[in-house]
Design an enzyme around this catalytic site. Sequence first.
Site, PDB file in Angstrom:
ATOM      1  CE1 TYR A  97      47.067  86.244   7.084  1.00  0.00           C
ATOM      2  CE2 TYR A  97      45.296  84.943   6.228  1.00  0.00           C
ATOM      3  CZ  TYR A  97      45.822  85.875   6.939  1.00  0.00           C
ATOM      4  OH  TYR A  97      44.980  86.345   7.872  1.00  0.00           O
ATOM      5  NE  ARG A 150      38.361  85.028  14.509  1.00  0.00           N
ATOM      6  CZ  ARG A 150      38.140  85.273  13.078  1.00  0.00           C
ATOM      7  NH1 ARG A 150      36.866  85.935  12.970  1.00  0.00           N
ATOM      8  NH2 ARG A 150      39.161  85.309  12.343  1.00  0.00           N
ATOM      9  CE  LYS A 168      44.121  88.502   6.027  1.00  0.00           C
ATOM     10  NZ  LYS A 168      42.576  88.134   5.934  1.00  0.00           N
ATOM     11  CD  GLU A 239      42.355  90.397   8.514  1.00  0.00           C
ATOM     12  OE1 GLU A 239      41.988  91.220   7.794  1.00  0.00           O
ATOM     13  OE2 GLU A 239      41.937  88.991   8.581  1.00  0.00           O
ATOM     14  CG  ASP A 240      41.861  87.182  12.375  1.00  0.00           C
ATOM     15  OD1 ASP A 240      40.727  87.336  11.685  1.00  0.00           O
ATOM     16  OD2 ASP A 240      42.799  86.386  12.213  1.00  0.00           O
ATOM     17  CG  ASP A 262      39.802  90.780   4.857  1.00  0.00           C
ATOM     18  OD1 ASP A 262      39.359  90.974   3.722  1.00  0.00           O
ATOM     19  OD2 ASP A 262      40.560  89.542   4.994  1.00  0.00           O
ATOM     20  CG  ASP A 263      38.255  88.675  10.146  1.00  0.00           C
ATOM     21  OD1 ASP A 263      38.959  87.993   9.522  1.00  0.00           O
ATOM     22  OD2 ASP A 263      38.576  89.565  10.709  1.00  0.00           O
ATOM     23  CG  ASN A 402      40.582  80.091   7.075  1.00  0.00           C
ATOM     24  OD1 ASN A 402      40.490  78.901   6.351  1.00  0.00           O
ATOM     25  ND2 ASN A 402      40.145  81.017   6.964  1.00  0.00           N
TER      26      ASN A 402
HETATM   27  P1  NAD Z   1      33.225  84.506  14.544  1.00  0.00           P
HETATM   28  O1  NAD Z   1      33.657  84.044  15.943  1.00  0.00           O
HETATM   29  O2  NAD Z   1      32.779  85.853  14.536  1.00  0.00           O
HETATM   30  O3  NAD Z   1      31.776  83.461  14.174  1.00  0.00           O
HETATM   31  C1  NAD Z   1      31.488  82.006  14.487  1.00  0.00           C
HETATM   32  C2  NAD Z   1      30.340  81.993  14.643  1.00  0.00           C
HETATM   33  O4  NAD Z   1      30.100  80.210  14.804  1.00  0.00           O
HETATM   34  C3  NAD Z   1      29.696  82.386  16.005  1.00  0.00           C
HETATM   35  O5  NAD Z   1      28.378  82.816  15.866  1.00  0.00           O
HETATM   36  C4  NAD Z   1      29.592  80.961  16.889  1.00  0.00           C
HETATM   37  O6  NAD Z   1      28.414  80.992  17.742  1.00  0.00           O
HETATM   38  C5  NAD Z   1      29.150  79.966  15.746  1.00  0.00           C
HETATM   39  N1  NAD Z   1      29.539  78.656  16.286  1.00  0.00           N
HETATM   40  C6  NAD Z   1      30.544  78.228  16.867  1.00  0.00           C
HETATM   41  N2  NAD Z   1      30.342  76.875  16.988  1.00  0.00           N
HETATM   42  C7  NAD Z   1      29.290  76.593  16.622  1.00  0.00           C
HETATM   43  C8  NAD Z   1      28.548  75.169  16.341  1.00  0.00           C
HETATM   44  N3  NAD Z   1      29.075  74.146  16.765  1.00  0.00           N
HETATM   45  N4  NAD Z   1      27.262  75.397  15.527  1.00  0.00           N
HETATM   46  C9  NAD Z   1      26.917  76.419  15.176  1.00  0.00           C
HETATM   47  N5  NAD Z   1      27.618  77.547  15.239  1.00  0.00           N
HETATM   48  C10 NAD Z   1      28.593  77.533  15.798  1.00  0.00           C
HETATM   49  O7  NAD Z   1      34.362  83.948  13.459  1.00  0.00           O
HETATM   50  P2  NAD Z   1      34.078  84.419  12.040  1.00  0.00           P
HETATM   51  O8  NAD Z   1      34.929  85.641  11.990  1.00  0.00           O
HETATM   52  O9  NAD Z   1      32.846  84.367  11.603  1.00  0.00           O
HETATM   53  O10 NAD Z   1      34.945  83.423  11.525  1.00  0.00           O
HETATM   54  C11 NAD Z   1      34.567  81.975  11.309  1.00  0.00           C
HETATM   55  C12 NAD Z   1      35.453  80.975  10.735  1.00  0.00           C
HETATM   56  O11 NAD Z   1      35.307  81.462   9.409  1.00  0.00           O
HETATM   57  C13 NAD Z   1      36.939  80.978  11.212  1.00  0.00           C
HETATM   58  O12 NAD Z   1      37.326  79.808  11.242  1.00  0.00           O
HETATM   59  C14 NAD Z   1      37.636  81.839  10.277  1.00  0.00           C
HETATM   60  O13 NAD Z   1      38.788  81.547  10.116  1.00  0.00           O
HETATM   61  C15 NAD Z   1      36.805  81.542   8.983  1.00  0.00           C
HETATM   62  N6  NAD Z   1      36.987  82.544   7.946  1.00  0.00           N
HETATM   63  C16 NAD Z   1      37.178  82.199   6.559  1.00  0.00           C
HETATM   64  C17 NAD Z   1      37.081  82.990   5.745  1.00  0.00           C
HETATM   65  C18 NAD Z   1      37.420  82.494   4.321  1.00  0.00           C
HETATM   66  O14 NAD Z   1      37.413  81.512   4.125  1.00  0.00           O
HETATM   67  N7  NAD Z   1      37.944  83.438   3.193  1.00  0.00           N
HETATM   68  C19 NAD Z   1      37.340  84.355   5.835  1.00  0.00           C
HETATM   69  C20 NAD Z   1      37.004  84.775   7.377  1.00  0.00           C
HETATM   70  C21 NAD Z   1      36.716  83.864   8.310  1.00  0.00           C
END
Ligand code: NAD
Length: 548
Positions: A97, A150, A168, A239-240, A262-263, A402
Amino acid sequence: MKQNTHNLTGAALLHDPEWNKGTAFTAAERDALCLRGLLPPRVCTPEVQVQRVLGNFERKANDLDRYVYMIGLEDRNETLFYRVVIDHLDKMMPIIYTPTVGQGCQEYGHLFRRPRGLYISAEDRGRIAEVVANWPHDDVRVIVVTDGQRILGLGDLGANGMGIPVGKLSLYTACAGVHPSLTLPITLDVGTNNETLLADPLYIGLPQRRLQGEAYETLLAEFITAVSARYPHVLIQFEDFGTLNAFGLLEKYRNQVCCFNDDIQGTASVTLAGLYTALRITGKPLREQVLLFLGAGEAGTGIANLVVSALTEEGMDEAEARQRCWFVDTRGLVVSSRQDLAAYKRPFAHDHPFLPDFASAVESLRPTAIIGASGQPHMFTRPILAAMARLNERPIVFSLSNPTSKSECTAEEAYCWTDGRAIFASGSPFDPVTCSGQTFYPAQGNNAYIFPGVGLGVLVSGARLVTDEMFMVAAKTLAAEVEEEDLANGRIYPPLSKIREVSAKIGTAVATIAYERGLATMPHPKDLPAAIRAHMYEPVYPNYLGLE
Ligand code: NAD
């Protein structure tokens, strides 16, 4: 439990990953099952097989090669694959993963050897039920589905996103013992807008742009109808997906079919658990926290909504609870005067002067915790982390993006730029860090602590829907599993070696909610924790002769 109703022999048996034992077939089995001569003569114990796998694993030049090797093993001998993964989860999780799966997806078309999972493409519109009928298993209980828009923080990877549902679902099996044959990875190939992939002759998806609007929604609706018709008891994990589709799909289907995202919800649950544990270190309650999020997408707003639910459950008024959560997105602080906000951000748009960036928001709002979910690396800069250390005795710093390359800060930065006072968690794993002579053990806010256990509870109770309350109890159950000894080492999540135990407890807690809320369709077992454990698959070879 699944029945060992096989009737394979000879080469067909060796080529069936579910039933293959490889060199561990005994001499008597080799005679009875027409295998003599098809295997090298020496019979190996499963322990020797594991030793061989680990040796090969270590010898690989890099993590991507290890990923390819492990997927190959899963294709040949599922039992051995899960034995190795379960017994060496610390080593295997970052390979099967995040972060390695991210690179695996980026190069999926180039690495492609054997198909895994089910592909439903834009060309299948009107006959998705026929495609679903081709899946060889009649009993499927968990589907993980992506449209590849995504993938982690890596953007649109189209059909290459298949690595995510595959990975997953391996975690469902490894972490919660959901039998592999009950799981189905699905990629909806609705096209891609990734120019590099569109120009790549080795890309495995349709070389066309993404479906949008009504065409996209009708495909999704046909997909949901087709899988629900063939598998009426299935849990669907989204997912994603791209942010807008993720929120739209969840809103549309969460009260119709047994599904979750899940996200949004899994991330929320694991992060809330991390906050609960961090607060055991700071000694301050959740209602006194000020959380400042960087990134107002699926993860960020999902977490904030669950925090609001947790606070209202404690008796706080909802409007007041929302005031504890603040967001900075690409344009600056999310405030009520902004006209450019998507619907899912508006509940967190507070009355406050607009601020253009995260650093000024930290100074103005004086957060107790900063939570990065932006997909943008290096955003928690040295001045920001120093400010958090100035404002808080023990600043909470969660850098969730991530894979590792996208993390808002590294573990080393979080500890070293806060004089070792940060309570840190990340989305992708970091190695222990030594700074100022002290060693810190960074925690990984891994969704795998949550979704497999939730799925197990849904499966055993036959829950018709997945509710936010289930994610709340999952968070509390996970937090309760963190021991004082873990906290003393700075670990705000239990060790991965305990994850099956944690999943069993989460499964029990989630199933309990399903029964209490009238959502269960299976009879209540006399001993629910025992029934949950009885459902958990152990990777042990069948004794073929014992069956006859
Ligand atoms: P998403 O695309 O829904 O949200 C990302 C957000 O960040 C958007 O609102 C975007 O406008 C904003 N953004 C982008 N660049 C920015 C900047 N420079 N300044 C401020 N805001 C900015 O994506 P998501 O599903 O919310 O995932 C975001 C990240 O979190 C990914 O890298 C994902 O891998 C990670 N994530 C981690 C976990 C975990 O740690 N368990 C779980 C889910 C997602």
